[in-house]
Scaffold this motif. Sequence first.
Motif, PDB file in Angstrom:
ATOM      1  N   UNK A 685       0.831  -1.203   0.000  1.00  0.00           N
ATOM      2  CA  UNK A 685       0.000   0.000   0.000  1.00  0.00           C
ATOM      3  C   UNK A 685       0.865   1.252   0.000  1.00  0.00           C
ATOM      4  N   UNK A 686       0.320   2.286  -0.671  1.00  0.00           N
ATOM      5  CA  UNK A 686       0.965   3.577  -0.709  1.00  0.00           C
ATOM      6  C   UNK A 686       0.004   4.616  -0.155  1.00  0.00           C
ATOM      7  N   UNK A 741      -0.339  -1.038  -4.620  1.00  0.00           N
ATOM      8  CA  UNK A 741       0.523  -1.125  -5.798  1.00  0.00           C
ATOM      9  C   UNK A 741       0.757  -2.584  -6.169  1.00  0.00           C
ATOM     10  N   UNK A 742       0.914  -2.806  -7.474  1.00  0.00           N
ATOM     11  CA  UNK A 742       1.245  -4.169  -7.934  1.00  0.00           C
ATOM     12  C   UNK A 742       2.629  -4.607  -7.459  1.00  0.00           C
ATOM     13  N   UNK A 743       3.561  -3.660  -7.395  1.00  0.00           N
ATOM     14  CA  UNK A 743       4.948  -3.963  -6.998  1.00  0.00           C
ATOM     15  C   UNK A 743       5.373  -2.891  -6.014  1.00  0.00           C
ATOM     16  N   UNK A 744       5.566  -3.292  -4.773  1.00  0.00           N
ATOM     17  CA  UNK A 744       5.904  -2.327  -3.736  1.00  0.00           C
ATOM     18  C   UNK A 744       7.268  -1.709  -3.951  1.00  0.00           C
ATOM     19  N   UNK A 745       8.078  -2.308  -4.800  1.00  0.00           N
ATOM     20  CA  UNK A 745       9.392  -1.733  -5.081  1.00  0.00           C
ATOM     21  C   UNK A 745       9.290  -0.385  -5.799  1.00  0.00           C
ATOM     22  N   UNK A 748       8.265   4.558  -4.226  1.00  0.00           N
ATOM     23  CA  UNK A 748       8.819   5.916  -4.252  1.00  0.00           C
ATOM     24  C   UNK A 748       8.518   6.589  -5.589  1.00  0.00           C
ATOM     25  N   UNK A 749       8.768   5.860  -6.696  1.00  0.00           N
ATOM     26  CA  UNK A 749       8.512   6.453  -8.011  1.00  0.00           C
ATOM     27  C   UNK A 749       7.015   6.690  -8.221  1.00  0.00           C
ATOM     28  N   UNK A 750       6.145   5.783  -7.706  1.00  0.00           N
ATOM     29  CA  UNK A 750       4.694   5.968  -7.846  1.00  0.00           C
ATOM     30  C   UNK A 750       4.229   7.194  -7.059  1.00  0.00           C
ATOM     31  N   UNK A 751       4.777   7.376  -5.872  1.00  0.00           N
ATOM     32  CA  UNK A 751       4.412   8.544  -5.079  1.00  0.00           C
ATOM     33  C   UNK A 751       4.823   9.829  -5.773  1.00  0.00           C
ATOM     34  N   UNK A 752       6.013   9.808  -6.377  1.00  0.00           N
ATOM     35  CA  UNK A 752       6.472  10.995  -7.107  1.00  0.00           C
ATOM     36  C   UNK A 752       5.584  11.286  -8.314  1.00  0.00           C
ATOM     37  N   UNK A 753       5.214  10.238  -9.056  1.00  0.00           N
ATOM     38  CA  UNK A 753       4.344  10.444 -10.227  1.00  0.00           C
ATOM     39  C   UNK A 753       2.976  11.004  -9.810  1.00  0.00           C
TER      40      UNK A 753
END
Length: 786
Positions: A685-686, A741-745, A748-753
């Motif tokens: 989760x994000x 998220x599908x991939x928790x890795x 950080x990039x998803x949060x930025x986007x």
Amino acid sequence: MIATLRIRICAALFCLALPLSAWAQGEAIPLPDAAVLEDGATNAVETQTDPFDPAAFDRLARRAEDLAASETASPFAIGRLRAELVVWRDHFLAKSRQNAGRLATLNAQIAALGPVPENGQEPQQVADRRADLVEQRNDLIAPRLLAQEAYVRAEGLIREFDARALQRDTAALVQRGPVPFGLSAMHEAVGGIGGLVRIVSTEVTGRIRTGLAAGTLLQVLPQAILLFAVGIGLLSFGRSMVTRWRGRLSEMQGRWVPLLRFFVSFAQIIVPLIGLTIATQALELLGIFGLRGTDIVDAIPSAGFCAIFGWWLSRQIFPQGAEAGYLRYDPAVRARGRIYVMAIGWIAAVVVLVSAGLRTIDLSEAARAVAQWPVLVVTGLCLWRLGRLIRTPPMPTPEDAPSSGGRSRLLVGRFCIAVALVAPTIAAFGFGFAGRSLLVSSILSLSLAAVLYLMQRIIQDLLERPSEDEDNRGIYALLPVFVTFALFVISAPFFALIWGARVEDLLEIWTRFREGFAIGETRLSPTDFLMFVFVFALGYLLTRFVQGLLRRSVLPRTRLDLGAQNALVAGLGYVGIILASVFAITTAGLDLSNLAIVAGALSVGIGFGLQTIVSNFVSGIILLIERPVSEGDWIEVGGQMGVVRSISVRSTRIETFDRRDVIVPNADLVSGQVTNWTRNNWAGRIIVPVGVAYGTDTEKVARILQEIAEAHPVVQKMPPPNIHFAGFGADSLDFEIRAILNDVNFVISAKSDINHAIAKRFAEEGIEIPFAQRDIWLRNPEALKG
């Protein structure tokens, strides 16, 4: 004549160190003769039908015990008996190891019958069988025990003889002789040398006249002239030719050129020495020398070797021309170095010739001390100048040229200066034998060390590999170290001989090495050790092969995840190494039951001092079996967050997101709190917080945030993202985007986007993102007016 010539050449090549050693002793080495046998040593060798008859050994041992108790026993008699005792000792050692397999079988049979009952009553058949087996074992053990007793007896006598020899050599070193400054001794020494010259001249003149009168001299003269011409040709033209060959090799380029040039340089010693031997044979063929003259002529090859070797070594350490060599001295320093080394070689050559002539002249100890002390002073002066020269700093070293360390130069230079001062000084106080031994041993050691240094540097240059060979660069980088270690191990016996060790001492060390060492009732020999290394290496390589086969071919075709595959491969590696160790120990003949005491002591040590290590070891095994953490997992432990890269038996290596390795003890992963972000799946989760200004339509904000979250490719649609109105903040209305998220890795990039998308949509929709505002109240504003 040809056969005699070959024998002399071989003798000159294999007995080169004898002259200097004889000079250091101050007398010639006696030849074995029946006249010197005493104390019953003439009967040391007896005719026997059985060479290993126990009665014969008993007689030999009694004779050796009497000789050891005698104060007047000669070194030659002791040496003869000691050699025979060594043969007997080896025989008894081999006999004490006989029937080992049969004894093991009998012990196993007796153990299979079980222990004797406490009441002593057992079936008669079992008791009879046990008694029969015990009797057979005793029959086999008795010869072994007798052989061990005889072995101990022979060993004790050999040690007594060795201790006596060491005591005799030590006494010779510390024994004080006459001071080399007496006028009468000087007159005797000068008269002895002059008398030697007169005697040799008289012998040569008389034999020439006799040979001419009898016609024998003219018969052998053509053959002698031919041999002499061949010898002189090899001595002069042969050496020049080899020197030209070596010079041509110096102009060539190639990896093997230095090694080839070094081996070709040995011909600069061998060719002149062969020529000198042939010339000596020609002189002896004339038959014009008497007893003392023949001794001097026989010593010519040995004396010539001293001069030739000094010439060769001076040009290897201090080369001529533009070649600076490995020590990289400037031309002036190299020229002086060649002079000092060649001077020491020529002094040794003259000493060998003079000593050979004075061998049969009856001179007192004082006269010999007077004759030898000036030689020590001159040799010490050359060595002192050489030591000061060695300490000279080298020329600047180019980046591609090797050079030796300055500390080694300083130590060698100090050693040379110390020996040059100490040897003549102690000889001046009457310790002539100690002074000669110190000086000769030091010069020979420096010569051998110089040759080893040249070989080590040449091999080091030869074994260098190109930098692009990345796979084997580490192996080839260690090869010079192994070769250097091998060179010094091989040279250790020669250094020992130079400094006074006897050949018997070295053979005794080798015998001890071959016998091995005992662990309990088991004796391990070098052969057993090599077998252990071979079996263990074979098992280790087989384990690595199976691991690689599983990792590349078998496990990828299964449904096991990567962590399970790595755990299986690692566990197989540990099991393989343990089995290889057990098989190697068993093959080497080591009984594991003999290690019970060692294992008990080790367990006590583990209980008190190795608790942490054992805890980490057990935790590592638990991690491999239970697999709460696997390689590739994203974990958080002890405030550190990163990806697991490897799990060993003691610790786990974690690579953080700033590319740093963190080593975590396995006990912390098993007993502590660990967050594994990717243990079961990669979903996670994000949470993205965002605030808007007061007065903004909250439903519109929620709808926009929902659209932004659902539009991101990594956010899962099921369950859908959730927009949470968190509350009323001090400066804004607070919202949160909560999505899976599908991939928790990619958190950080998803949060930025998502933040980029929010800023863009809010600007398009006219939604204000507020900033913090504060009202300031002043209690006394009238103070600002003043």
